[in-house]
Scaffold this motif. Structure first.
Motif, PDB file in Angstrom:
ATOM      1  N   VAL A 140      56.889 -18.572 -13.145  1.00  0.00           N
ATOM      2  CA  VAL A 140      56.032 -19.752 -13.211  1.00  0.00           C
ATOM      3  C   VAL A 140      56.168 -20.590 -11.940  1.00  0.00           C
ATOM      4  O   VAL A 140      55.173 -21.038 -11.354  1.00  0.00           O
ATOM      5  CB  VAL A 140      56.371 -20.603 -14.457  1.00  0.00           C
ATOM      6  N   THR A 141      57.417 -20.782 -11.482  1.00  0.00           N
ATOM      7  CA  THR A 141      57.650 -21.558 -10.264  1.00  0.00           C
ATOM      8  C   THR A 141      57.005 -20.895  -9.056  1.00  0.00           C
ATOM      9  O   THR A 141      56.348 -21.556  -8.229  1.00  0.00           O
ATOM     10  CB  THR A 141      59.158 -21.724 -10.015  1.00  0.00           C
ATOM     11  N   GLY A 142      57.188 -19.568  -8.946  1.00  0.00           N
ATOM     12  CA  GLY A 142      56.583 -18.847  -7.833  1.00  0.00           C
ATOM     13  C   GLY A 142      55.066 -18.910  -7.857  1.00  0.00           C
ATOM     14  O   GLY A 142      54.426 -19.075  -6.819  1.00  0.00           O
ATOM     15  N   SER A 143      54.479 -18.801  -9.041  1.00  0.00           N
ATOM     16  CA  SER A 143      53.022 -18.858  -9.162  1.00  0.00           C
ATOM     17  C   SER A 143      52.493 -20.230  -8.766  1.00  0.00           C
ATOM     18  O   SER A 143      51.473 -20.338  -8.075  1.00  0.00           O
ATOM     19  CB  SER A 143      52.593 -18.524 -10.597  1.00  0.00           C
ATOM     20  N   VAL A 144      53.201 -21.295  -9.170  1.00  0.00           N
ATOM     21  CA  VAL A 144      52.772 -22.652  -8.835  1.00  0.00           C
ATOM     22  C   VAL A 144      52.903 -22.900  -7.331  1.00  0.00           C
ATOM     23  O   VAL A 144      51.993 -23.447  -6.690  1.00  0.00           O
ATOM     24  CB  VAL A 144      53.583 -23.695  -9.630  1.00  0.00           C
ATOM     25  N   LEU A 145      54.048 -22.473  -6.752  1.00  0.00           N
ATOM     26  CA  LEU A 145      54.296 -22.716  -5.332  1.00  0.00           C
ATOM     27  C   LEU A 145      53.338 -21.952  -4.424  1.00  0.00           C
ATOM     28  O   LEU A 145      53.120 -22.354  -3.275  1.00  0.00           O
ATOM     29  CB  LEU A 145      55.744 -22.334  -4.982  1.00  0.00           C
ATOM     30  N   THR A 146      52.782 -20.870  -4.918  1.00  0.00           N
ATOM     31  CA  THR A 146      51.828 -20.103  -4.109  1.00  0.00           C
ATOM     32  C   THR A 146      50.376 -20.467  -4.417  1.00  0.00           C
ATOM     33  O   THR A 146      49.523 -20.403  -3.529  1.00  0.00           O
ATOM     34  CB  THR A 146      52.022 -18.596  -4.322  1.00  0.00           C
ATOM     35  N   THR A 147      50.107 -20.828  -5.660  1.00  0.00           N
ATOM     36  CA  THR A 147      48.725 -21.141  -6.051  1.00  0.00           C
ATOM     37  C   THR A 147      48.259 -22.455  -5.441  1.00  0.00           C
ATOM     38  O   THR A 147      47.089 -22.579  -5.032  1.00  0.00           O
ATOM     39  CB  THR A 147      48.594 -21.199  -7.577  1.00  0.00           C
ATOM     40  N   LEU A 148      49.134 -23.444  -5.356  1.00  0.00           N
ATOM     41  CA  LEU A 148      48.750 -24.736  -4.790  1.00  0.00           C
ATOM     42  C   LEU A 148      48.285 -24.615  -3.331  1.00  0.00           C
ATOM     43  O   LEU A 148      47.187 -25.066  -2.988  1.00  0.00           O
ATOM     44  CB  LEU A 148      49.900 -25.735  -4.914  1.00  0.00           C
ATOM     45  N   PRO A 149      49.095 -24.016  -2.427  1.00  0.00           N
ATOM     46  CA  PRO A 149      48.584 -23.849  -1.049  1.00  0.00           C
ATOM     47  C   PRO A 149      47.375 -22.933  -0.972  1.00  0.00           C
ATOM     48  O   PRO A 149      46.490 -23.142  -0.135  1.00  0.00           O
ATOM     49  CB  PRO A 149      49.773 -23.265  -0.281  1.00  0.00           C
ATOM     50  N   CYS A 150      47.303 -21.926  -1.860  1.00  0.00           N
ATOM     51  CA  CYS A 150      46.151 -21.034  -1.855  1.00  0.00           C
ATOM     52  C   CYS A 150      44.883 -21.805  -2.200  1.00  0.00           C
ATOM     53  O   CYS A 150      43.834 -21.599  -1.566  1.00  0.00           O
ATOM     54  CB  CYS A 150      46.367 -19.897  -2.853  1.00  0.00           C
ATOM     55  N   CYS A 151      44.951 -22.701  -3.177  1.00  0.00           N
ATOM     56  CA  CYS A 151      43.784 -23.508  -3.547  1.00  0.00           C
ATOM     57  C   CYS A 151      43.371 -24.426  -2.396  1.00  0.00           C
ATOM     58  O   CYS A 151      42.178 -24.603  -2.129  1.00  0.00           O
ATOM     59  CB  CYS A 151      44.087 -24.325  -4.798  1.00  0.00           C
ATOM     60  N   VAL A 152      44.364 -24.989  -1.708  1.00  0.00           N
ATOM     61  CA  VAL A 152      44.062 -25.855  -0.562  1.00  0.00           C
ATOM     62  C   VAL A 152      43.384 -25.046   0.546  1.00  0.00           C
ATOM     63  O   VAL A 152      42.366 -25.469   1.116  1.00  0.00           O
ATOM     64  CB  VAL A 152      45.350 -26.523  -0.032  1.00  0.00           C
ATOM     65  N   HIS A 206      45.648 -13.124  -3.620  1.00  0.00           N
ATOM     66  CA  HIS A 206      46.347 -13.995  -4.565  1.00  0.00           C
ATOM     67  C   HIS A 206      46.115 -13.547  -6.004  1.00  0.00           C
ATOM     68  O   HIS A 206      46.999 -13.709  -6.850  1.00  0.00           O
ATOM     69  CB  HIS A 206      45.892 -15.441  -4.391  1.00  0.00           C
ATOM     70  N   LEU A 207      44.948 -13.001  -6.274  1.00  0.00           N
ATOM     71  CA  LEU A 207      44.711 -12.450  -7.612  1.00  0.00           C
ATOM     72  C   LEU A 207      45.691 -11.323  -7.913  1.00  0.00           C
ATOM     73  O   LEU A 207      46.278 -11.262  -9.006  1.00  0.00           O
ATOM     74  CB  LEU A 207      43.275 -11.945  -7.712  1.00  0.00           C
ATOM     75  N   LEU A 208      45.895 -10.428  -6.946  1.00  0.00           N
ATOM     76  CA  LEU A 208      46.865  -9.342  -7.124  1.00  0.00           C
ATOM     77  C   LEU A 208      48.283  -9.887  -7.266  1.00  0.00           C
ATOM     78  O   LEU A 208      49.090  -9.348  -8.040  1.00  0.00           O
ATOM     79  CB  LEU A 208      46.788  -8.378  -5.939  1.00  0.00           C
ATOM     80  N   TYR A 209      48.584 -10.968  -6.537  1.00  0.00           N
ATOM     81  CA  TYR A 209      49.909 -11.587  -6.655  1.00  0.00           C
ATOM     82  C   TYR A 209      50.119 -12.146  -8.059  1.00  0.00           C
ATOM     83  O   TYR A 209      51.178 -11.943  -8.673  1.00  0.00           O
ATOM     84  CB  TYR A 209      50.065 -12.693  -5.623  1.00  0.00           C
ATOM     85  N   LEU A 210      49.134 -12.841  -8.590  1.00  0.00           N
ATOM     86  CA  LEU A 210      49.263 -13.423  -9.929  1.00  0.00           C
ATOM     87  C   LEU A 210      49.344 -12.340 -11.002  1.00  0.00           C
ATOM     88  O   LEU A 210      50.064 -12.499 -12.001  1.00  0.00           O
ATOM     89  CB  LEU A 210      48.077 -14.353 -10.212  1.00  0.00           C
ATOM     90  N   ILE A 211      48.628 -11.239 -10.793  1.00  0.00           N
ATOM     91  CA  ILE A 211      48.713 -10.117 -11.744  1.00  0.00           C
ATOM     92  C   ILE A 211      50.120  -9.542 -11.756  1.00  0.00           C
ATOM     93  O   ILE A 211      50.695  -9.256 -12.824  1.00  0.00           O
ATOM     94  CB  ILE A 211      47.674  -9.040 -11.385  1.00  0.00           C
ATOM     95  N   SER A 212      50.718  -9.384 -10.574  1.00  0.00           N
ATOM     96  CA  SER A 212      52.089  -8.869 -10.492  1.00  0.00           C
ATOM     97  C   SER A 212      53.083  -9.868 -11.056  1.00  0.00           C
ATOM     98  O   SER A 212      54.031  -9.482 -11.764  1.00  0.00           O
ATOM     99  CB  SER A 212      52.444  -8.546  -9.035  1.00  0.00           C
TER     100      SER A 212
END
Length: 329
Positions: free
Chosen positions: A23-35, A77-83
């Motif tokens: 969860v922490t990794g997904s949040v830390l990567t999704t936030l900059p990805c959205c920006v 990032h979609l592939l990252y979230l799937i993994s």
């Protein structure tokens, strides 16, 4: 009985820790990805907001580069979230996502190659720039770029069809979906390496040739020194971008090798850091570089990034259209 309860408690604690890490990794990567996605999409909208952007070759090429980078960022990032979600896909679904990602990652270096040649013509042949670099010729170049990308995907599909999927008990993958997992067989592996080598060597040679040609042209008395200097800096940035794109192609293989060396906690931390720096940030670098360096794009981009609160400065469109080879990004 107490030993069994203790072991169950340890297993539960371990699962909770792993869930917290994901969860922490997904949040830390999704936030900059959205920006980064917001910046790229805003830049794409900016490049379609005025006629000068649609009628100037370098802006059309920039749009093509940004579009490929944005799609690549979203797919990656979609592939990252799937993994991270521990979802195991089937081979057809994973193959479709990986082939689409390979298609977009092919577009970027080829577009950089054409953009570099456009700068070379602008500085070394300024009087012929408007006749060589036209919107029609730019459209043909973009068509060739996408055709080469499609040919690469077609070849990969034919190589994948050689794999005996019928001998598998199930089409469900045993590992997470990534580009390495879809290299099925030695021929597919050899082709993948050969294509990446030819692609990036060709782009590197073209950019380097343009760069040194501009340096030589800058010594001529008839060449505009300021324009040559800007073109030289732009080509150097193209070379840096090419190196960053090349690093993304080796990202998965590098961390698969490190997974057997580092501890789990260190591996997760390194993965998140390098994923943002190597995979996500370079895809946004194009918007940041060209959006803020180009005096024509900057005010319009800032206006859209600020959601319309900052009014763009009035630009002289006739001047922008009249001197496409002099105003450099």
């Amino acid at each position: 009985m107490s030993d069994t309860s203790g072991s169950q408690t340890n297993i539960t604690d371990g699962q909770q820790v792993q869930l917290l890490e994901r969860v922490t990794g997904s949040v830390l990567t999704t936030l900059p990805c959205c920006v980064f996605l917001f910046i790229n999409v805003t830049m794409l909208f900016t490049l379609r907001s005025k006629p000068v952007f649609c009628e100037t070759s370098r802006y059309v090429l920039l749009y093509n580069l940004l579009f490929a980078d944005t799609v690549q960022m979203a797919l990656g990032h979609l592939l990252y979230l799937i993994s991270a979600s521990r979802l195991i896909l089937t081979y057809p679904v994973c193959g479709f996502l990986i082939l689409l990602a390979c298609f977009t990652i092919t577009i970027s270096p080829l577009t950089l190659l054409v953009m570099s040649l456009e700068r070379y013509v602008a500085v070394c042949y300024p009087l012929r720039h408007t006749t060589i670099i036209t919107i029609r010729n730019t459209g043909v170049a973009i068509f060739v770029i996408w055709a080469l990308g499609s040919l690469n995907i077609l070849t990969r599909v034919l190589l994948l069809l050689e794999f005996p999927f019928k001998d598998l008990e199930s089409l469900q993958m045993k590992d997470f979906c990534n580009d390495v997992a879809m290299v099925l067989g030695p021929r597919s592996n050899d082709y993948d390496r050969a294509f990446i080598c030819v692609l990036f060597v060709s782009a590197g040679v073209a950019i380097s040739f343009s760069y040194f040609s501009v340096i030589i042209a800058a010594r001529s008395a008839s060449t505009d020194k300021a324009s040559a200097r800007k073109a030289r800096n732009t080509l150097l940035l193209h070379l840096v971008q090419l190196c960053l794109i090349l690093s993304t192609t080796m990202f998965t293989s590098l961390f698969m090798a490190l997974s057997g060396i580092l501890t789990r906690i260190l591996f997760v931390r390194f993965y998140i850091f390098f994923y943002v720096c190597i995979s996500l940030f370079p895809r946004c670098l194009c918007s940041l570089i060209y959006g803020f360096r180009d005096q024509t794009i900057r005010p319009v981009l800032m206006h859209h990034l600020c959601c319309g609160f900052l009014k763009p400065a009035v630009s002289n469109s006739k001047r922008d259209r009249a001197t496409p080879g002099i105003v450099l990004h």
